[in-house]
Scaffold this motif. Structure first.
Motif, mmCIF file in Angstrom:
data_model
loop_
_atom_site.group_PDB
_atom_site.id
_atom_site.type_symbol
_atom_site.label_atom_id
_atom_site.label_comp_id
_atom_site.label_asym_id
_atom_site.label_seq_id
_atom_site.Cartn_x
_atom_site.Cartn_y
_atom_site.Cartn_z
ATOM 1 N N GLU A 107 17.499 -31.076 -9.166
ATOM 2 C CA GLU A 107 17.195 -31.567 -10.639
ATOM 3 C C GLU A 107 18.380 -31.033 -11.541
ATOM 4 O OE1 GLU A 107 13.920 -29.131 -12.172
ATOM 5 O OE2 GLU A 107 13.489 -31.038 -13.423
ATOM 6 N N VAL A 159 21.115 -46.619 -15.000
ATOM 7 C CA VAL A 159 19.736 -45.973 -15.131
ATOM 8 C C VAL A 159 18.626 -47.274 -15.846
ATOM 9 C CG1 VAL A 159 18.040 -44.477 -15.929
ATOM 10 C CG2 VAL A 159 20.398 -43.639 -14.817
ATOM 11 N N ILE A 183 18.589 -40.905 -5.138
ATOM 12 C CA ILE A 183 18.997 -40.402 -6.268
ATOM 13 C C ILE A 183 17.815 -40.998 -7.208
ATOM 14 C CG2 ILE A 183 20.516 -40.133 -8.400
ATOM 15 C CD1 ILE A 183 22.743 -40.343 -6.676
ATOM 16 N N SER A 184 17.142 -40.337 -7.880
ATOM 17 C CA SER A 184 15.865 -40.816 -8.852
ATOM 18 C C SER A 184 16.126 -40.304 -10.167
ATOM 19 C CB SER A 184 14.392 -40.716 -8.306
ATOM 20 O OG SER A 184 13.980 -39.345 -8.492
ATOM 21 N N ALA A 185 16.356 -41.129 -11.021
ATOM 22 C CA ALA A 185 16.641 -40.468 -12.656
ATOM 23 C C ALA A 185 15.918 -41.484 -13.625
ATOM 24 C CB ALA A 185 18.217 -41.145 -12.700
ATOM 25 N N VAL A 205 18.788 -38.354 -19.711
ATOM 26 C CA VAL A 205 18.518 -38.537 -18.181
ATOM 27 C C VAL A 205 18.316 -37.659 -17.461
ATOM 28 C CG1 VAL A 205 19.384 -39.957 -16.302
ATOM 29 C CG2 VAL A 205 19.693 -41.101 -18.581
ATOM 30 N N HIS A 206 17.184 -37.475 -16.754
ATOM 31 C CA HIS A 206 16.625 -36.486 -15.945
ATOM 32 C C HIS A 206 16.785 -37.024 -14.319
ATOM 33 C CE1 HIS A 206 12.835 -34.050 -14.610
ATOM 34 N NE2 HIS A 206 13.869 -33.496 -14.341
ATOM 35 N N THR A 207 17.315 -36.302 -13.729
ATOM 36 C CA THR A 207 17.780 -36.765 -12.252
ATOM 37 C C THR A 207 17.201 -35.887 -11.242
ATOM 38 O OG1 THR A 207 19.645 -37.918 -13.205
ATOM 39 C CG2 THR A 207 19.487 -37.445 -10.688
ATOM 40 N N TYR A 208 16.518 -36.460 -10.017
ATOM 41 C CA TYR A 208 16.570 -35.742 -8.814
ATOM 42 C C TYR A 208 17.278 -36.353 -7.821
ATOM 43 C CZ TYR A 208 12.149 -33.509 -10.914
ATOM 44 O OH TYR A 208 11.056 -32.857 -11.666
ATOM 45 N N LEU A 244 25.490 -38.872 -12.044
ATOM 46 C CA LEU A 244 24.092 -38.253 -12.269
ATOM 47 C C LEU A 244 24.313 -36.713 -11.828
ATOM 48 C CD1 LEU A 244 21.986 -41.471 -11.549
ATOM 49 C CD2 LEU A 244 22.090 -40.270 -13.841
#
Ligand SMILES: Cc1cc2nc3c(=O)[nH]c(=O)nc-3n(C[C@H](O)[C@H](O)[C@H](O)COP(=O)(O)OP(=O)(O)OC[C@H]3O[C@@H](n4cnc5c(N)ncnc54)[C@H](O)[C@@H]3O)c2cc1C
Length: 374
Positions: free
Chosen positions: A179, A196, A210-212, A220-223, A262
């Motif tokens: 994260e 994004v 990559i999911s954001a 922006v919050h990313t995994y 990211l």
């Protein structure tokens, strides 16, 4: 019913249960391990679905409060390949049926709607003993004890209540999520802001994703999602954030730079989350005086459903208790009859979605899924 319902865990599931009980005039006590409501930031945005999360909030009498915290425009979604080529773009036209809110805001409106002494903070359950006839004794880390006639484990993945009911333990689901957060993206990371978009972005390839999510206030919050063996994280020193981010980004070699940014440009130390699951279809025999809800009952890989489901479980359990005054066993029997198939369906869907994100069909499998082709 005169019994106070005892709930372990003040997550979204436990708080929804307490609130809907309160709406029905039934008292509840929630024991929560964290020392206070503000002890920890509560993670990112959640899309709240009409058929479960929003239904639960309606039963909690909190629809207006929920509408007031919606991140307008945040429910857009897009899917890209590793070169940032756009494969699917679904704007938020205000009618997606799954608006986005911050988890912390949602928790706050539930807490604000409970009598002041409902949640007992700093009460970490360490032991629970069955006393017979459905009664239980609880022991907390601070040495205090409490007794209850109706106990609900809303204490998440590593529930201390679950062993009263079943031998099941969470096992590794085959993926790790790392994260990261970027702040002030329009000013400081315009290429990232562009890729994004206004809502959720999934850039996917087999074994990687990559999911954001664009959140309010330019966050922006990313995994970074990786299908790797469980011990893959052992080789990464998260005490050195720069080195850890570089090591994770190395798994995305050859990806578009606005996507790897990211990870590499993360403004906060990266946090690794191993993804665990209970067996799909987890259930137990009716056991007097105790039940589970949410992740404690049906932990599954993240697929945008877990928090919604925990809230619906809480609302359904409260309604069952209200519908069977003085007969806790009838209430728990009715609740579990619906809980087990609901949890099994959601878990099976969640495993499928994890596979669409990091399995061999990525990214096209998820495109087909979201467009109704498969
Ligand atoms: C990376 C990731 C992303 C996710 N994204 C989404 C998403 O976008 N949408 C969605 O719907 N779901 C999402 N989920 C799933 C969601 O977070 C969970 O399904 C949901 O939080 C479950 O709620 P709960 O109330 O059952 O448990 P939790 O939220 O885990 O709450 C349990 C509570 O119990 C407390 N507790 C634990 N042990 C004890 C103890 N011994 N004594 C006292 N208190 C205790 C904890 O401190 C906590 O407050 C995601 C999960 C992960 C891992």
């Amino acid at each position: 019913m005169t019994t106070t319902v005892t709930i372990i865990g003040a997550g979204l599931g436990g708080l929804t249960l307490a609130r809907v009980l309160h709406v029905h005039g039934i008292a509840a006590t929630v024991y929560e391990a964290e020392p206070s409501a503000g002890a920890r930031t509560q993670g990112g945005q959640l899309d709240i679905h009409e058929h479960d999360g929003q239904r639960a909030l309606a039963e909690a009498g909190l629809t207006a409060e929920f509408r007031a915290i919606i991140h307008q425009g945040g429910a857009a979604s897009r899917i890209l390949d590793r070169h940032a080529k756009l494969l699917l773009d679904e704007p938020d036209d205000g009618d997606t049926g799954r608006p986005e809110v911050l988890r912390g805001d949602l928790r706050r409106i539930l807490l604000d709607a409970l009598p002041a002494d409902t949640v007992r903070w700093g009460k970490k359950l360490t032991e629970v003993t069955a006393l017979g006839d459905g009664r239980h004794e609880l022991t907390f880390a601070d040495g205090t004890t409490a007794r209850t006639e109706l106990l609900v484990g809303a204490d998440g993945a590593w529930s201390r209540i679950r062993p009263l009911l079943s031998d099941a333990r969470p096992r590794y689901a085959g993926a790790v999520f790392i994260e990261t957060y970027l702040h002030d993206v329009d000013e400081r990371h315009p290429a990232v802001a562009e890729v994004v978009g206004d809502g959720a972005m999934f850039a996917l390839a087999p074994g990687h994703g990559i999911s954001a999510h664009r959140e309010a206030d330019g966050v922006v919050h990313t995994y970074a999602q990786l299908a790797r063996p469980a011990d893959w994280l052992d080789g990464i020193d998260f005490a050195d954030p720069t080195a850890a981010l570089a090591r994770v980004a190395a798994e995305f070699d050859g990806w578009a730079p606005e996507l790897t940014a990211l990870i590499t440009d993360g403004d906060t130390p990266p946090v690794a989350r191993t993804i665990n699951t209970l067996p799909t279809g987890h259930r137990w025999d009716r056991t007097p005086g105790v039940t589970l809800l949410g992740d404690a009952a049906h932990l599954a890989p993240p697929a945008g459903e877990g928090a919604n489901l925990a809230m619906l479980d809480g609302a359904e359990l409260a309604s069952a208790i209200a519908a069977h005054p003085g007969d806790g066993e009838a209430a728990l029997t009715a609740y579990e009859a619906a809980l087990f198939p609901r949890g099994a369906t959601a878990a099976s869907d969640a495993h499928r979605i994890l596979d669409l994100c990091v399995g061999d069909s990525a990214p096209f499998g998820l495109v087909d899924f979201m467009t109704g082709v498969s």
